[in-house]
Write an enzyme that holds these catalytic residues in place. Structure first.
Site, PDB file in Angstrom:
ATOM      1  N   SER A 208      -8.595   3.242   3.086  1.00 54.80           N
ATOM      2  CA  SER A 208      -8.450   1.804   2.823  1.00 54.80           C
ATOM      3  C   SER A 208      -7.977   1.569   1.401  1.00 54.80           C
ATOM      4  O   SER A 208      -7.167   0.679   1.134  1.00 54.80           O
ATOM      5  CB  SER A 208      -9.788   1.100   3.062  1.00 54.80           C
ATOM      6  N   ARG A 212      -4.503  -0.333   1.298  1.00 55.82           N
ATOM      7  CA  ARG A 212      -4.559  -1.724   0.815  1.00 55.82           C
ATOM      8  C   ARG A 212      -3.494  -1.944  -0.246  1.00 55.82           C
ATOM      9  O   ARG A 212      -2.709  -2.888  -0.188  1.00 55.82           O
ATOM     10  CB  ARG A 212      -5.934  -2.031   0.251  1.00 55.82           C
ATOM     11  N   ASN A 216       0.004  -4.126   0.514  1.00 53.78           N
ATOM     12  CA  ASN A 216       0.305  -5.332  -0.258  1.00 53.78           C
ATOM     13  C   ASN A 216       1.632  -5.215  -0.978  1.00 53.78           C
ATOM     14  O   ASN A 216       2.460  -6.140  -0.961  1.00 53.78           O
ATOM     15  CB  ASN A 216      -0.808  -5.593  -1.273  1.00 53.78           C
TER      16      ASN A 216
END
Lengths: 273, 156
Positions: A208, A212, A216
């Site tokens: 994660s 992440r 993004n």
């Protein structure tokens, strides 16, 4: 890059392709298409990612080192003031999230934050400038933002994961760590379930963390690429607000990456949940 | 989008950057911060001490001033007392002197009076003799009547 012959699809594909180089037939060889890069497999290097992150990392180190060498307890210079403000911000974050005592955590957090921030900030350079320059230098592809290459976040998250494992074993001991993985949340009778849940929990941390940041930045980059498909006199209508908003995102993502690094390491340092 | 050895490169760079940061960047700056903090703390403590000293000095000076005032008042009172004493002494001695002068004057006056009386007596006696001689129209032997005259003088 928006030449007459280039279609939108080709433009997008070109911008999403790293400069992947590997050992081809008796020499170093760089891929000219996504398929070619795919064929190179694991033993290839995204030269643009490595190059940009190396340059940005060295930029960070040289600037901070030049200030650190001249650091004085007396009246600080402007640069020292800035660096001190930064260091205190990082120190405050570490103190807020990390309960143990470890001299590694704060420098780690500083490096993570500044490095990731600088790499993300490359997104604010107009989308065609760096690839355009690379093309002028004879390179077929060039992605300016290392964090939009999934390898960069994964590499960093892997480093953090190794540290998490190292400190888990060091602080809790093998037995303590095994107990933590197997005896909760359901107690000793739910051991297999516990193990599965906790292992997923453990593996999810680096995954994660990396995805992440990557997700993004990749999405942000994608929007810039799409905006670049508009006629040049209209682009500013969308690219300016998006770039302004992106300033927030790059800072926020760097901050999140740093904070999660601290939090994961804090969990690794805690004897009991 | 493919995973390759880049991630290992990134990992190695990450490790090196963190190590450099930990060894060459973080300690000097944090050290400078801590040193400055210490300096400021020392400065504040010194200021506090200075203020305290000032308070003490002010208290001490007020005390000294009060003492000096007390002493001055005491000296003044003493002076006053001395003055009164001296005045009293002077008054007493003046009175004594005056009395003495008075006594001397009185004695002198007494002498003067008795001398004047003597003179007067002699003159009266002379006058009486002259008168008597005039009355008798003849020469009176002063020597013959001297006894008589001195008896007369005594009576006068």
């Amino acid at each position: 890059m928006t030449t007459e012959t280039l279609t939108s699809t080709e433009y997008i594909k070109h911008h999403l392709q790293n400069l992947t180089c590997g050992f081809g037939d008796g020499g170093i060889h760089c891929a000219h298409s996504a398929e070619e890069a795919q064929e190179m497999g694991f033993w290839a290097l995204n030269v643009d990612t490595i190059g940009m992150s190396l340059v940005l990392g060295l930029l960070f180190l040289f600037f901070f080192r030049s200030v650190a060498k001249k650091a004085t307890a007396g009246v600080p210079s402007n640069a020292q003031n800035f660096v001190e403000w930064f260091i205190e911000f990082i120190d405050g974050s570490v103190r807020g999230s990390f309960s143990g005592r470890n001299p590694l955590i704060a420098p780690l957090a500083l490096t993570v934050f500044v490095w990731v921030f600088l790499m993300n900030a490359m997104d604010l350079i107009p989308i065609d400038w760096v690839p355009g320059l690379a093309t002028a230098l004879g390179l077929s592809h060039f992605k300016a933002v290392p964090t939009t290459d999934v390898n960069a976040p994964i590499g960093m998250a892997l480093g953090v994961f190794v540290l998490v494992l190292f400190y888990s074993f060091k602080i809790k001991g093998s037995v303590g760590f095994a107990k933590e993985l197997s005896l909760q949340p359901f107690g000793k009778y739910g051991l297999p379930v516990n193990l599965v849940l906790e292992l997923i929990n453990l593996i999810a941390k680096p995954v994660s963390l990396a995805l992440r940041l990557f997700g993004n930045m990749y999405a942000g980059e994608m929007v810039f690429i799409l905006i670049a498909l508009l006629p040049f006199y209209l682009q500013w209508v969308l690219s300016v607000p998006w770039a302004l908003f992106h300033i927030l995102i790059i800072t926020l993502q760097a901050f999140i990456f740093m904070t999660l690094t601290i939090v994961y390491l804090d969990m690794a340092h805690q004897e009991h949940h | 989008m493919n995973i390759n050895m880049t991630l290992l490169g990134q990992l190695i760079m990450f490790v090196i950057f963190v190590a450099v940061c930990m060894k060459y960047i973080w300690p000097p700056i944090v050290g400078a911060l801590a040193a400055r903090k210490q300096q400021i703390a020392d400065g504040l403590a010194a200021a506090e001490r200075g203020k305290h000293d000032l308070d003490l000095a002010a208290k001490r000076s007020a005390e000294l001033l009060r003492e000096a005032k007390e002493k001055a008042a005491e000296i003044l009172a003493q002076g006053e007392r001395l003055k009164i004493e001296l005045l009293d002494q002077a008054k007493a001695s003046a009175q004594e002197e005056a009395e003495r002068i008075m006594v001397a004057a009185r004695a002198e006056v007494g002498q003067e009076v008795s001398r004047a009386r003597e003179t007067l007596r002699n003159q009266v006696a002379d006058l009486v003799v002259a008168g008597a001689s005039k009355i008798l129209q003849r020469e009176v032997d002063a020597k013959a009547h001297a006894d008589l005259l001195s008896a007369l003088k005594q009576e006068l």
